[in-house]
Design a protein around this motif. Structure first.
Motif, PDB file in Angstrom:
ATOM      1  N   VAL A  12      26.765 -17.555  56.441  1.00  0.00           N
ATOM      2  CA  VAL A  12      26.052 -16.295  56.227  1.00  0.00           C
ATOM      3  C   VAL A  12      25.162 -16.047  57.436  1.00  0.00           C
ATOM      4  O   VAL A  12      24.485 -16.950  57.922  1.00  0.00           O
ATOM      5  CB  VAL A  12      25.184 -16.348  54.951  1.00  0.00           C
ATOM      6  CG1 VAL A  12      24.325 -15.081  54.824  1.00  0.00           C
ATOM      7  CG2 VAL A  12      26.054 -16.528  53.715  1.00  0.00           C
ATOM      8  N   VAL A  13      25.187 -14.825  57.952  1.00  0.00           N
ATOM      9  CA  VAL A  13      24.243 -14.387  58.979  1.00  0.00           C
ATOM     10  C   VAL A  13      23.588 -13.124  58.457  1.00  0.00           C
ATOM     11  O   VAL A  13      24.261 -12.103  58.247  1.00  0.00           O
ATOM     12  CB  VAL A  13      24.937 -14.110  60.328  1.00  0.00           C
ATOM     13  CG1 VAL A  13      23.932 -13.504  61.319  1.00  0.00           C
ATOM     14  CG2 VAL A  13      25.526 -15.390  60.899  1.00  0.00           C
ATOM     15  N   ALA A  14      22.292 -13.205  58.212  1.00  0.00           N
ATOM     16  CA  ALA A  14      21.574 -12.087  57.610  1.00  0.00           C
ATOM     17  C   ALA A  14      20.493 -11.577  58.547  1.00  0.00           C
ATOM     18  O   ALA A  14      19.805 -12.349  59.222  1.00  0.00           O
ATOM     19  CB  ALA A  14      20.959 -12.520  56.287  1.00  0.00           C
ATOM     20  N   ASP A  22      28.979 -12.743  55.368  1.00  0.00           N
ATOM     21  CA  ASP A  22      28.596 -12.946  53.968  1.00  0.00           C
ATOM     22  C   ASP A  22      29.495 -13.995  53.317  1.00  0.00           C
ATOM     23  O   ASP A  22      30.402 -13.679  52.550  1.00  0.00           O
ATOM     24  CB  ASP A  22      28.688 -11.616  53.223  1.00  0.00           C
ATOM     25  CG  ASP A  22      28.086 -11.674  51.826  1.00  0.00           C
ATOM     26  OD1 ASP A  22      27.497 -12.713  51.457  1.00  0.00           O
ATOM     27  OD2 ASP A  22      28.209 -10.676  51.085  1.00  0.00           O
ATOM     28  N   GLY A  23      29.265 -15.275  53.679  1.00  0.00           N
ATOM     29  CA  GLY A  23      30.035 -16.352  53.071  1.00  0.00           C
ATOM     30  C   GLY A  23      31.417 -16.525  53.661  1.00  0.00           C
ATOM     31  O   GLY A  23      32.390 -16.738  52.935  1.00  0.00           O
ATOM     32  N   VAL A  24      31.515 -16.455  54.977  1.00  0.00           N
ATOM     33  CA  VAL A  24      32.815 -16.546  55.664  1.00  0.00           C
ATOM     34  C   VAL A  24      33.267 -17.998  55.753  1.00  0.00           C
ATOM     35  O   VAL A  24      32.490 -18.885  56.114  1.00  0.00           O
ATOM     36  CB  VAL A  24      32.724 -15.932  57.073  1.00  0.00           C
ATOM     37  CG1 VAL A  24      33.921 -16.311  57.920  1.00  0.00           C
ATOM     38  CG2 VAL A  24      32.586 -14.424  56.976  1.00  0.00           C
ATOM     39  N   GLN A  56      22.481 -18.770  65.523  1.00  0.00           N
ATOM     40  CA  GLN A  56      22.449 -19.740  64.434  1.00  0.00           C
ATOM     41  C   GLN A  56      22.679 -19.035  63.100  1.00  0.00           C
ATOM     42  O   GLN A  56      22.085 -17.985  62.848  1.00  0.00           O
ATOM     43  CB  GLN A  56      21.113 -20.492  64.402  1.00  0.00           C
ATOM     44  CG  GLN A  56      20.918 -21.441  65.555  1.00  0.00           C
ATOM     45  CD  GLN A  56      19.773 -22.418  65.326  1.00  0.00           C
ATOM     46  OE1 GLN A  56      19.184 -22.462  64.249  1.00  0.00           O
ATOM     47  NE2 GLN A  56      19.472 -23.207  66.342  1.00  0.00           N
ATOM     48  N   PRO A  57      23.525 -19.610  62.251  1.00  0.00           N
ATOM     49  CA  PRO A  57      23.759 -18.989  60.942  1.00  0.00           C
ATOM     50  C   PRO A  57      22.536 -19.095  60.040  1.00  0.00           C
ATOM     51  O   PRO A  57      21.742 -20.032  60.170  1.00  0.00           O
ATOM     52  CB  PRO A  57      24.928 -19.804  60.381  1.00  0.00           C
ATOM     53  CG  PRO A  57      24.820 -21.129  61.056  1.00  0.00           C
ATOM     54  CD  PRO A  57      24.291 -20.855  62.431  1.00  0.00           C
ATOM     55  N   THR A  58      22.409 -18.140  59.148  1.00  0.00           N
ATOM     56  CA  THR A  58      21.331 -18.196  58.156  1.00  0.00           C
ATOM     57  C   THR A  58      21.580 -19.326  57.173  1.00  0.00           C
ATOM     58  O   THR A  58      20.655 -20.033  56.757  1.00  0.00           O
ATOM     59  CB  THR A  58      21.236 -16.846  57.413  1.00  0.00           C
ATOM     60  OG1 THR A  58      21.078 -15.791  58.375  1.00  0.00           O
ATOM     61  CG2 THR A  58      20.058 -16.829  56.453  1.00  0.00           C
ATOM     62  N   SER A  59      22.854 -19.507  56.819  1.00  0.00           N
ATOM     63  CA  SER A  59      23.252 -20.622  55.947  1.00  0.00           C
ATOM     64  C   SER A  59      24.722 -20.910  56.180  1.00  0.00           C
ATOM     65  O   SER A  59      25.428 -20.150  56.843  1.00  0.00           O
ATOM     66  CB  SER A  59      22.988 -20.295  54.475  1.00  0.00           C
ATOM     67  OG  SER A  59      23.766 -19.180  54.054  1.00  0.00           O
ATOM     68  N   GLY A  60      25.186 -22.025  55.609  1.00  0.00           N
ATOM     69  CA  GLY A  60      26.566 -22.449  55.818  1.00  0.00           C
ATOM     70  C   GLY A  60      26.683 -23.346  57.033  1.00  0.00           C
ATOM     71  O   GLY A  60      25.711 -23.579  57.755  1.00  0.00           O
ATOM     72  N   THR A  61      27.891 -23.859  57.265  1.00  0.00           N
ATOM     73  CA  THR A  61      28.113 -24.773  58.384  1.00  0.00           C
ATOM     74  C   THR A  61      29.350 -24.359  59.171  1.00  0.00           C
ATOM     75  O   THR A  61      30.278 -23.743  58.629  1.00  0.00           O
ATOM     76  CB  THR A  61      28.304 -26.229  57.902  1.00  0.00           C
ATOM     77  OG1 THR A  61      29.459 -26.292  57.051  1.00  0.00           O
ATOM     78  CG2 THR A  61      27.079 -26.722  57.165  1.00  0.00           C
TER      79      THR A  61
END
Length: 319
Positions: A12-14, A22-24, A56-61
């Protein structure tokens, strides 16, 4: 069995309330090409920026060759090459000087010889000592791609590499890309050109509004549309009447119309038999046909079926 070269999990990148990704999630096996297909604003460039450690992503790896793009960013950069949407060459330098500059930045052992080899490989030897500002668009693109290969990357990211090129230059660059892949390079390619993805990609991920909405080979994605597509052309003034007549035989098949062009298209589940029924319905409605034909589905049909829109969109990130 070798590990995938690229692994993206729930990234996620917000930007505030806006999610560019969004959850890729997707994977790219080593030595293969993944085509990331989608309109402007879909999230393709954002995904490339994450994987090349620029964002950097907001979340995820995400990992490249087993290295996390956040915690092992320096190690990732040493093993990748990147050619962005715009050629990153210094117009005040010659082609040779541009490549040697990248060689110095990457601490290549013999940047002079590396420049000679790459200029020859990309058919730029005759222009090597000319200022890059005198290069055509296709030559600049080749020089940019050559510079991205100075460090002999195992994984290469190409972000819409042929945008703005004339058809001849595009075909020439496709040949170069195919040669790189045949040599074992893993490639992630973003594109808006459906023909480009069809020719170059082993697998395709369709991304729209920050989400991957379909993945598979070109053949697998085309199978989602159906066996064949029926194309019809009538006078623009007859499009509405033709559409009404076709709905009587189309059932659940989605009918696409372009009134200005006088064209209609829809899936033909049983091929020739459907063509006959459609032609009969149009004749009964007193619609004069200019053209009617069957063809195999294209990636354009896939994209329209999946998204309901053409390959257009807004800029990816807020200003």
């Amino acid at each position: 069995m070798t590990d995938p070269a690229i692994v993206v999990e729930d990234v996620v990148v917000a930007y505030g309330e806006t999610k560019a990704l969004d959850g890729v999630s997707f994977e790219v096996p080593q030595g293969t090409v993944l085509g990331l297909l989608g309109p402007n604003g879909a999230g393709k460039t954002t995904a490339v920026r994450v994987l090349t450690t620029l964002l950097q992503p907001t979340s995820g790896t995400a990992t490249v060759l087993g290295r996390d793009v956040v915690t092992k960013a320096s190690a990732v950069r040493r093993t990748i090459g990147l050619a962005g949407q715009y050629a990153a060459v210094d117009e005040n330098l010659t082609g040779r000087e541009n490549i040697r500059l990248f060689g110095d930045l990457y601490h290549v052992k013999n940047p002079k010889q590396r420049a000679i080899d790459l200029l020859e490989r990309f058919d730029l030897t005759d222009a090597a000592d000319r200022s890059a500002r005198t290069y055509s668009g296709g030559m600049r693109r080749r020089l940019d791609l050559a510079a991205s290969l100075v460090n002999e990357p195992q994984v290469l990211f190409l972000d819409e590499p042929t945008t703005g090129l004339d058809p001849r230059s595009r075909l020439a660059l496709w040949d170069v890309i195919e040669d790189l892949v045949s040599g074992g390079t893993t490639l992630l390619l973003t594109t808006q050109y459906l023909e480009e993805a069809d020719r170059l990609a082993d697998t395709i991920a369709v991304i729209d509004h920050g989400k991957v909405i379909a993945q598979g080979t070109a053949a697998e994605l085309k199978a989602q549309v159906g066996g064949q597509v029926l194309d019809i052309r009538v006078r623009p003034a007859d499009v509405s009447r033709a559409a009404e007549a076709l709905r009587s035989v189309a059932g659940d098949e989605e009918l696409k119309t372009d009134e200005a062009a006088g064209s209609l298209s829809l899936s033909a589940p049983d091929g020739g038999a459907f063509l006959v029924r459609a032609a009969t319905a149009l004749q009964d409605a007193d619609v004069e046909l200019d053209e009617i034909s069957l063809r195999r589905p294209t990636l354009d049909d896939v994209f329209l079926t999946l998204t309901g829109s053409a390959m257009t969109g807004e800029p990816e990130e807020p200003a």
